[in-house]
Design a protein around this motif. Structure first.
Motif, mmCIF file in Angstrom:
data_model
loop_
_atom_site.group_PDB
_atom_site.id
_atom_site.type_symbol
_atom_site.label_atom_id
_atom_site.label_comp_id
_atom_site.label_asym_id
_atom_site.label_seq_id
_atom_site.Cartn_x
_atom_site.Cartn_y
_atom_site.Cartn_z
ATOM 1 N N SER A 1 0.811 -1.184 0.058
ATOM 2 C CA SER A 1 -0.047 -0.021 0.179
ATOM 3 C C SER A 1 0.947 1.204 0.069
ATOM 4 O O SER A 1 0.640 2.342 -0.784
ATOM 5 C CB SER A 1 -0.861 -0.035 1.329
ATOM 6 O OG SER A 1 -0.359 -0.002 2.468
ATOM 7 N N PRO B 1 -5.463 -5.182 -3.552
ATOM 8 C CA PRO B 1 -6.582 -5.657 -3.467
ATOM 9 C C PRO B 1 -7.654 -4.706 -2.401
ATOM 10 O O PRO B 1 -7.080 -4.487 -1.476
ATOM 11 C CB PRO B 1 -6.667 -6.959 -3.237
ATOM 12 C CG PRO B 1 -5.152 -7.439 -3.705
ATOM 13 C CD PRO B 1 -4.630 -6.057 -3.580
ATOM 14 N N GLY B 2 -8.864 -4.595 -2.713
ATOM 15 C CA GLY B 2 -9.507 -3.951 -1.721
ATOM 16 C C GLY B 2 -9.437 -2.388 -1.707
ATOM 17 O O GLY B 2 -10.057 -1.564 -0.774
ATOM 18 N N THR B 3 -8.545 -1.783 -2.455
ATOM 19 C CA THR B 3 -8.575 -0.449 -2.598
ATOM 20 C C THR B 3 -9.755 0.263 -3.175
ATOM 21 O O THR B 3 -10.602 -0.158 -4.096
ATOM 22 C CB THR B 3 -7.593 0.100 -3.736
ATOM 23 O OG1 THR B 3 -6.287 -0.524 -3.047
ATOM 24 C CG2 THR B 3 -7.246 1.474 -3.893
ATOM 25 N N THR B 4 -10.350 1.213 -2.196
ATOM 26 C CA THR B 4 -11.701 1.818 -2.541
ATOM 27 C C THR B 4 -11.582 3.449 -2.525
ATOM 28 O O THR B 4 -10.913 3.969 -1.532
ATOM 29 C CB THR B 4 -12.766 1.412 -1.629
ATOM 30 O OG1 THR B 4 -12.282 1.726 -0.369
ATOM 31 C CG2 THR B 4 -12.996 -0.095 -1.916
ATOM 32 N N PRO C 1 -6.854 -0.774 1.620
ATOM 33 C CA PRO C 1 -7.717 -1.137 2.903
ATOM 34 C C PRO C 1 -6.899 -1.080 4.433
ATOM 35 O O PRO C 1 -7.253 -0.478 5.311
ATOM 36 C CB PRO C 1 -8.141 -2.471 2.858
ATOM 37 C CG PRO C 1 -7.331 -3.237 1.696
ATOM 38 C CD PRO C 1 -6.939 -1.882 0.888
ATOM 39 N N ASP C 2 -5.581 -1.278 4.365
ATOM 40 C CA ASP C 2 -4.781 -1.319 5.449
ATOM 41 C C ASP C 2 -4.242 0.170 5.813
ATOM 42 O O ASP C 2 -3.845 0.368 7.022
ATOM 43 C CB ASP C 2 -3.328 -2.036 5.410
ATOM 44 C CG ASP C 2 -2.672 -1.583 4.078
ATOM 45 O OD1 ASP C 2 -3.137 -1.281 3.067
ATOM 46 O OD2 ASP C 2 -1.552 -1.717 4.408
ATOM 47 N N ARG D 1 -6.720 2.564 5.816
ATOM 48 C CA ARG D 1 -7.985 3.289 6.104
ATOM 49 C C ARG D 1 -8.127 3.475 7.566
ATOM 50 O O ARG D 1 -7.877 2.850 8.406
ATOM 51 C CB ARG D 1 -9.211 2.398 5.830
ATOM 52 C CG ARG D 1 -10.328 3.138 5.956
ATOM 53 C CD ARG D 1 -11.642 2.115 5.705
ATOM 54 N NE ARG D 1 -12.887 2.577 5.915
ATOM 55 C CZ ARG D 1 -13.829 3.400 5.531
ATOM 56 N NH1 ARG D 1 -13.359 3.620 4.126
ATOM 57 N NH2 ARG D 1 -15.056 3.731 5.923
#
Length: 498
Positions: A310, A411-414, A440-441, A443
């Motif tokens: 990230s 993965p999981g990036t929003t 996500p990590d 956030r």
């Protein structure tokens, strides 16, 4: 021994005559030819920076007896097209710089054999991001004039190129995010000597509060020092050691790259970003075989995770904005439009000019300077002296198997809406919200509680999260713009200023 050499020559010619390869007349003509020796400074065993580097490598890996025995097949990681492009780009661009009116240093054409090189020099390193293999290695403009390999033996101040790692460290260890406000105002640092250090920006201006990303995109010194203070000197030193910079000095001037390193080390460090936070040790010799084809020695891939994927992603995306709208934007004019990321570097008094940049496939670093450090030229920025060389090498990469593709998001990036003032999730009390695609990590776990008591204050009250009734909402960017943090969001990232 010249007489012994003549004896061997005559023996070989006699054998060729016996085999019918040469006639008696041809042998006599060959024996009558004048023997011309190279000047002492031209009597070089290898003849190029790459071959000399290979020789240095095998001297480290093999015994003297194994080298003397010979018969080995040595496989390197060098890509011939990239190597030729790097050599030509370095020479062509520096020759064009020398031809400019008012250039005050000796030119390459004025060099006298056997003397130290006083003309403008440079080095180029290209690495394969997937394993650290050295694809191109240029240690100077002419190996015959100077066999000293500036790519990995010369240590020069890295300047602003190191700022990328300062920001990465702050993002990783302190929770700072790219859109959070950082002050670009004057700063005074206590050095303990009684004379404070007051770094300024290269344009002599101060622009007040700006999103942290601006500090890296526009290479703002005062912002970069403050970001370094957030991370802390020990954190920066620890990251530098992990990236093979070695032990770097104490003091906050390291935030601006006030220490020496080599092009190979710096380029290797930058390759960590496209490699998702993994640093691969660079290598030149991939394997050595016997004459019979048996593997005698094979180079293993040596890797180490330096920071999370990230962190690599968000730092890379800011460096992508450098290429789109920052000091690397001239690559478009020079004909290079592939997705890329990079950072210029210019040291005090224009003594060293750098550009280090990467795609998803390869990382290339370029250094330009004089062997005895002094001002190259007025306004001798990395974008002027080093970036055009980098561009030519990367254009070659596009057509020789290393075509660039956008770096993938973790993965999981929003898309996430955040507060510029407290670095937390935005709420209805947030005065300066912005949106970015967040892994996500990274956030935040808490919401902004408002800043009624001044900038960066946050009252301990229950937050009210988005959406905010009666206010226009920040829209999720279209799918084609979701690969980056800043792309398509210039209004939110770059403003408002205070």
């Amino acid at each position: 021994d010249l007489e012994s050499a003549k004896d061997i020559r005559d023996e070989v010619l006699a054998r060729m005559e016996t085999e019918g390869t040469l006639t008696t007349e041809q042998v006599a003509a060959a024996q009558a030819e004048e023997i011309v020796l190279r000047p002492p400074d031209k009597r070089l065993a290898t003849g190029s920076y790459v071959l000399q580097a290979v020789f240095d490598t095998i001297e480290e890996r093999l015994s003297e007896e194994q080298i003397k025995a010979g018969g080995l097949r040595i496989h390197t990681t060098i890509d011939p097209e990239l190597q030729a492009s790097a050599e030509k780009a370095l020479e062509d661009h520096l020759a064009s710089i020398e031809s400019r009116s008012g250039f005050r240093h000796p030119k390459k054409g004025q060099h006298a054999d056997g003397s130290a090189t006083r003309y403008l020099q440079g080095s180029v390193v290209s690495l394969d991001n997937s394993d650290g293999g050295i694809l191109a290695l240029v240690g100077g403009r002419d190996f015959g004039d100077s066999p000293f390999n500036r790519a990995y033996k010369a240590a020069r101040q890295c300047g602003s190129t190191f700022k990328s790692f300062v920001y990465a460290a702050a993002f990783d260890k302190s929770g700072l995010l790219p859109g959070a406000y950082i002050d670009d105002g004057p700063i005074s640092v206590d050095t303990g000597s009684g004379r404070p250090w007051r770094p300024s920006n290269s344009d002599g201006t101060f622009t007040g509060l700006q999103p942290a990303a601006i500090g890296l995109i526009r290479s703002r010194n005062t912002m970069s020092v403050r970001v370094g203070q957030i991370a802390g000197v020990p954190t920066i030193q620890s990251l530098a050691k992990a990236l093979k910079f070695g032990e770097i000095p104490d003091g906050q001037s390291i935030f601006l790259g006030s220490f020496d390193t080599s092009n190979l080390i710096l380029t290797s460090a930058y390759s960590t970003f496209p490699a998702k936070g993994v640093n691969y040790s660079p290598y030149l010799v991939s394997r050595i075989e016997t004459a019979a084809g048996e593997i005698f020695l094979e180079q293993p891939t040596i890797q180490r995770t330096v920071f999370p994927e990230s962190i690599a992603y968000i730092t890379s995306d800011i460096l992508g904005e450098v290429m789109r709208n920052g000091t690397g934007a001239s690559t478009k004019r020079l004909g290079y439009t592939a997705p890329s990321h990079g950072k210029t570097g210019t040291t005090n008094d224009y003594r060293d000019a750098w550009f280090v940049g990467f795609t998803d496939k390869i990382t290339t670093g370029v250094w330009v300077g004089l062997d005895q450090p002094e001002t190259i030229m007025d306004r001798g920025y990395g974008s002027t002296l080093a970036l055009p060389i980098w561009t030519e090498v990367m254009k070659t990469a596009e057509s020789s198997g290393y075509a660039a593709a956008p770096l993938p998001a973790p993965p999981g990036t929003t898309p996430t809406i955040l507060c510029r003032e407290c670095n937390k999730l935005a709420s209805d009390r947030t005065r300066y919200p912005y949106q970015m695609n967040l892994p996500p990590d990274l956030r935040p776990t808490g919401y902004c509680n408002g800043h009624n008591w001044g900038l960066f204050s946050n009252r301990d009250e229950p937050p009210r999260a988005f959406p905010i009734p009666g206010q226009p909402q920040l829209q999720q960017p279209p799918p084609e713009e979701q690969g980056g943090l800043l792309r398509g969001l210039g209004r939110l990232i770059f403003g408002p200023r205070r």
